[in-house]
Design a protein around this motif. Sequence first.
Motif: not given
Length: 156
Positions: A15-21, A25-33
Amino acid sequence: MRDRLTGPKLVQILLVLGILSGAFWLRTCADGHDTTVLEKENVDFCDISHESCLQSLEGLQAEARLHAEHLAAEQPFRLEVRFSDPQVQVTRSVLEGESMYMGTLPAQLEQGEPGLWRGQALVGACTEARMIWAWVLDVEQGEESRRLKFLFEVRR
């Protein structure tokens, strides 16, 4: 004493590993603009490194532009501002970090023709991938002092 890896402990670790991952991902990959910091905050942003920007302040109009082949930190670039009133005098011209405090850097200007001021400056390196800088001008028109601010972005 040895603790065994039990089912509940394994679930907590996953669970902790999933939250951190997910956060990574949101910080580095999701910002496509590829937008600027100020555009994300819905601020009216006219970048003088890409276009001429016009400001009006109590009857005085100022049009500013930054000229550079490749705008980068610690590389000189040219600045230019044209005023609607040829009698305007620039009393102070500096660059300041807008999105992060970077101190104040001089931007020396000289008057060419009446109402037109040109100069050269450079900005320091920043740890951020994108840094918003402000070109701050203090001007005098007759007996009145005014301050103008033009923004531009420098990328690493």
